[in-house]
Design a protein around this motif. Structure first.
Motif, PDB file in Angstrom:
ATOM      1  N   THR A   1      -0.317 -20.612  48.757  1.00  0.00           N
ATOM      2  CA  THR A   1       0.538 -19.858  49.726  1.00  0.00           C
ATOM      3  C   THR A   1      -0.360 -18.963  50.621  1.00  0.00           C
ATOM      4  N   ILE A   2      -0.054 -19.193  51.774  1.00  0.00           N
ATOM      5  CA  ILE A   2      -0.932 -18.413  52.919  1.00  0.00           C
ATOM      6  C   ILE A   2      -0.009 -17.563  53.770  1.00  0.00           C
ATOM      7  N   ARG A   3      -0.498 -16.451  53.916  1.00  0.00           N
ATOM      8  CA  ARG A   3       0.240 -15.454  55.097  1.00  0.00           C
ATOM      9  C   ARG A   3      -0.107 -16.071  56.299  1.00  0.00           C
TER      10      ARG A   3
ATOM     11  N   ASP B   1       8.409 -27.242  55.797  1.00  0.00           N
ATOM     12  CA  ASP B   1       7.084 -26.339  55.831  1.00  0.00           C
ATOM     13  C   ASP B   1       5.667 -27.067  56.021  1.00  0.00           C
ATOM     14  N   ARG B   2       5.997 -28.266  56.424  1.00  0.00           N
ATOM     15  CA  ARG B   2       4.771 -29.271  56.620  1.00  0.00           C
ATOM     16  C   ARG B   2       4.067 -29.226  57.973  1.00  0.00           C
ATOM     17  N   PHE B   3       2.784 -29.141  57.696  1.00  0.00           N
ATOM     18  CA  PHE B   3       1.945 -29.114  59.041  1.00  0.00           C
ATOM     19  C   PHE B   3       1.563 -30.613  59.346  1.00  0.00           C
ATOM     20  N   TYR B   4       1.760 -30.824  60.682  1.00  0.00           N
ATOM     21  CA  TYR B   4       1.166 -31.975  61.549  1.00  0.00           C
ATOM     22  C   TYR B   4       0.182 -31.610  62.401  1.00  0.00           C
TER      23      TYR B   4
ATOM     24  N   ARG C   1     -11.218 -14.620  62.103  1.00  0.00           N
ATOM     25  CA  ARG C   1     -11.263 -14.679  60.815  1.00  0.00           C
ATOM     26  C   ARG C   1     -11.554 -15.663  59.706  1.00  0.00           C
ATOM     27  N   ASP C   2     -11.957 -15.363  58.641  1.00  0.00           N
ATOM     28  CA  ASP C   2     -12.430 -16.575  57.621  1.00  0.00           C
ATOM     29  C   ASP C   2     -11.003 -17.252  57.285  1.00  0.00           C
ATOM     30  N   ALA C   3     -10.835 -18.311  57.065  1.00  0.00           N
ATOM     31  CA  ALA C   3      -9.698 -18.902  56.283  1.00  0.00           C
ATOM     32  C   ALA C   3      -9.719 -19.044  55.012  1.00  0.00           C
ATOM     33  N   VAL C   4      -8.730 -18.819  54.526  1.00  0.00           N
ATOM     34  CA  VAL C   4      -8.538 -18.694  52.777  1.00  0.00           C
ATOM     35  C   VAL C   4      -8.863 -20.049  52.362  1.00  0.00           C
ATOM     36  N   GLU C   5      -9.487 -20.089  51.025  1.00  0.00           N
ATOM     37  CA  GLU C   5     -10.007 -21.620  50.272  1.00  0.00           C
ATOM     38  C   GLU C   5      -8.431 -22.190  50.119  1.00  0.00           C
ATOM     39  N   GLY C   6      -8.540 -23.384  50.767  1.00  0.00           N
ATOM     40  CA  GLY C   6      -7.286 -24.016  50.571  1.00  0.00           C
ATOM     41  C   GLY C   6      -6.252 -24.404  51.511  1.00  0.00           C
ATOM     42  N   ALA C   7      -6.407 -23.246  52.638  1.00  0.00           N
ATOM     43  CA  ALA C   7      -5.558 -23.195  53.551  1.00  0.00           C
ATOM     44  C   ALA C   7      -5.326 -24.330  54.478  1.00  0.00           C
ATOM     45  N   TRP C   8      -6.590 -25.068  54.649  1.00  0.00           N
ATOM     46  CA  TRP C   8      -6.424 -26.254  55.662  1.00  0.00           C
ATOM     47  C   TRP C   8      -7.150 -27.327  55.006  1.00  0.00           C
ATOM     48  N   PRO C   9      -6.247 -27.851  53.801  1.00  0.00           N
ATOM     49  CA  PRO C   9      -7.129 -28.951  53.152  1.00  0.00           C
ATOM     50  C   PRO C   9      -7.459 -30.225  53.893  1.00  0.00           C
ATOM     51  N   TRP C  10      -6.874 -30.496  55.028  1.00  0.00           N
ATOM     52  CA  TRP C  10      -7.047 -31.645  56.074  1.00  0.00           C
ATOM     53  C   TRP C  10      -8.249 -31.483  56.863  1.00  0.00           C
ATOM     54  N   GLN C  11      -8.968 -30.191  56.821  1.00  0.00           N
ATOM     55  CA  GLN C  11     -10.304 -29.963  57.699  1.00  0.00           C
ATOM     56  C   GLN C  11     -11.343 -30.989  57.192  1.00  0.00           C
ATOM     57  N   VAL C  12     -12.147 -31.247  57.867  1.00  0.00           N
ATOM     58  CA  VAL C  12     -13.197 -32.178  58.014  1.00  0.00           C
ATOM     59  C   VAL C  12     -14.245 -31.551  58.680  1.00  0.00           C
TER      60      VAL C  12
ATOM     61  N   ASP D   1     -16.290 -44.717  53.785  1.00  0.00           N
ATOM     62  CA  ASP D   1     -16.573 -46.069  52.980  1.00  0.00           C
ATOM     63  C   ASP D   1     -15.991 -46.098  51.290  1.00  0.00           C
ATOM     64  N   ARG D   2     -15.435 -44.864  51.080  1.00  0.00           N
ATOM     65  CA  ARG D   2     -14.545 -44.882  49.605  1.00  0.00           C
ATOM     66  C   ARG D   2     -13.298 -43.940  49.934  1.00  0.00           C
ATOM     67  N   ALA D   3     -12.435 -44.342  49.256  1.00  0.00           N
ATOM     68  CA  ALA D   3     -11.163 -43.675  49.262  1.00  0.00           C
ATOM     69  C   ALA D   3     -11.233 -42.084  49.154  1.00  0.00           C
ATOM     70  N   ILE D   4     -10.417 -41.485  49.624  1.00  0.00           N
ATOM     71  CA  ILE D   4     -10.427 -39.917  49.476  1.00  0.00           C
ATOM     72  C   ILE D   4      -9.559 -39.510  48.578  1.00  0.00           C
ATOM     73  N   GLY D   5      -9.878 -38.915  47.310  1.00  0.00           N
ATOM     74  CA  GLY D   5      -8.876 -38.525  46.406  1.00  0.00           C
ATOM     75  C   GLY D   5      -8.261 -37.026  46.670  1.00  0.00           C
ATOM     76  N   PHE D   6      -7.153 -37.134  46.583  1.00  0.00           N
ATOM     77  CA  PHE D   6      -6.465 -35.891  46.908  1.00  0.00           C
ATOM     78  C   PHE D   6      -6.344 -35.047  45.736  1.00  0.00           C
ATOM     79  N   ALA D   7      -6.228 -33.785  46.067  1.00  0.00           N
ATOM     80  CA  ALA D   7      -6.102 -32.601  45.182  1.00  0.00           C
ATOM     81  C   ALA D   7      -5.681 -31.055  45.514  1.00  0.00           C
ATOM     82  N   ASP D   8      -5.766 -30.393  45.176  1.00  0.00           N
ATOM     83  CA  ASP D   8      -5.401 -28.904  45.884  1.00  0.00           C
ATOM     84  C   ASP D   8      -6.041 -28.604  47.115  1.00  0.00           C
ATOM     85  N   TYR D   9      -7.317 -28.997  47.110  1.00  0.00           N
ATOM     86  CA  TYR D   9      -8.083 -28.396  48.195  1.00  0.00           C
ATOM     87  C   TYR D   9      -8.471 -29.598  49.153  1.00  0.00           C
ATOM     88  N   ILE D  10      -7.900 -30.904  48.912  1.00  0.00           N
ATOM     89  CA  ILE D  10      -8.227 -32.040  50.023  1.00  0.00           C
ATOM     90  C   ILE D  10      -6.980 -32.670  50.067  1.00  0.00           C
ATOM     91  N   ARG D  11      -6.243 -32.708  51.362  1.00  0.00           N
ATOM     92  CA  ARG D  11      -4.911 -33.524  51.397  1.00  0.00           C
ATOM     93  C   ARG D  11      -5.023 -33.860  53.004  1.00  0.00           C
TER      94      ARG D  11
END
Length: 361
Positions: A41-43, A250-253, A53-64, A148-158
């Protein structure tokens, strides 16, 4: 023939059915991770990348972070759009220094501090690099990369959601943010911690005014920032996402890809982004990803098999050798995660059958 079961057996079957259903959900749960949703949950931030400002851990799990392999240095950003595909900007891969060679690159996900790899951080090589065929300077500045290999999704990678292909409608979106590890100020030092900036979408007609960008802006681009400047992406943020929430969800595109701008955070010179909805059909064609046509909050991300995208850059793409100085934002050289795997249906049935026999016999 009597088909009634004893009460105890019925109870056991009921228990087994419940346990089995939970087992199947757990076994196949990874495929049901929704695109564009955070696990934390992010404000809402009103901060900026330039001086921000520094991003909170997990705020942007699609960032590469796209990094040069031999130097392991951050160069550009990208967005996870499926288990196999990333979205970025074409200008990140100039031919002049060999950066149009997929072997020069690696993609790092689940990263916040560039100097620290957490236990959930993963790295992938690039198997396929595809630039838009009509990329030229600031036009058609979009690229897709297959890992080269599938990305496994979890809390911090989506994965971020992709908008419906077609014209970009500014009124459908809010809570827009740009993220990256770019310069903290024009001609300044790059960020070590992932930065985030809350920006406003600017109408195309406003951005096309003579004292703004004039005729350089077209309907395949999005302007985002503020008339007075002060908040913007900068060099090193290129290729990263402009993430907006679809109103009513509540979804980000990922509605835009960081592309160019005149300086950083200057008055009447906001950041310019490649519109992903405009290139939705192109993205589908190159990656095989079926982008949701409904754009509602019920969309679930489904695992793709990575079969699409057999094209490679070599001999098929034309990459201009340079980008205009002072205009394009150039590249600057200026918890848990288990590698994903789709559970085959047959294996799941066999495992479920053995589970049922051991539980209920």
């Amino acid at each position: 023939m009597n088909t009634d079961f004893p009460a105890a057996c019925s109870g056991a079957l009921c228990l087994c059915t419940i346990l089995l259903s939970h087992f199947i959900i757990l076994a196949n749960g990874e495929s049901q991770i929704a695109c564009g949703k955070r696990a934390v949950t992010i404000r809402t931030s009103q901060s900026r990348i330039v001086g921000g400002r520094d991003a909170v851990e997990g705020a942007w799990p699609w960032q590469v972070s796209l990094q040069v392999t031999n130097k392991r240095a951050h160069v550009c950003g990208a967005t996870v759009i499926s288990q196999w595909w990333l979205l970025s900007a074409a200008h990140c891969f100039p031919s002049t220094n060999g950066f149009n060679n997929k072997n020069q690159w690696r993609a790092v996900m689940g990263l916040r501090d560039l100097s620290i790899h957490a236990k959930w951080t993963i790295t992938r090589k690039i198997a396929v690099l595809i630039l838009h065929e009509q990329y030229n300077d600031i036009q058609n500045d979009i690229a897709v990369l297959k890992v080269d290999r599938a990305i496994g999704f979890a809390d911090y990678i989506r994965a971020a959601c992709l908008p419906k292909p077609g014209k970009f409608h500014i009124e459908k979106w809010n809570h827009c943010h740009v993220t990256g590890w770019g310069l903290m100020e024009q001609n300044g030092a790059p960020a070590r911690i992932l930065q985030e900036a809350a920006v406003k979408l600017i109408p195309l007609e406003t951005c096309q005014q003579v004292n703004w960008y004039g005729s350089r802006i077209n309907d395949k681009m999005i302007c985002a920032g503020f008339a007075g400047g002060g908040i913007d992406a900068c060099q090193g943020d290129s290729g990263g996402p402009l993430s907006c929430q679809l109103k009513g969800t509540d979804r980000f595109y990922v509605v835009g890809v960081v592309s160019w701008g005149q300086g950083c955070a200057q008055r009447f010179k906001p950041g310019v982004y490649t519109s992903t909805s405009t290139y939705g059909d192109w993205i589908e064609q190159k990656t095989g990803i079926l982008i949701s046509q409904s754009e509602d909050s019920g969309v679930e991300f489904e695992i793709d098999n990575g079969d699409a995208g057999t094209e490679s850059l070599t001999g098929k793409q034309s990459v201009p050798p340079t980008v205009p100085n002072g205009l394009v934002k150039p590249i600057s050289l200026v918890r848990r995660n288990t590698p994903g795997r789709a559970t085959p249906l047959l294996n799941l049935i066999i495992i479920s059958y053995h589970f049922y026999i051991s539980c209920c016999s």
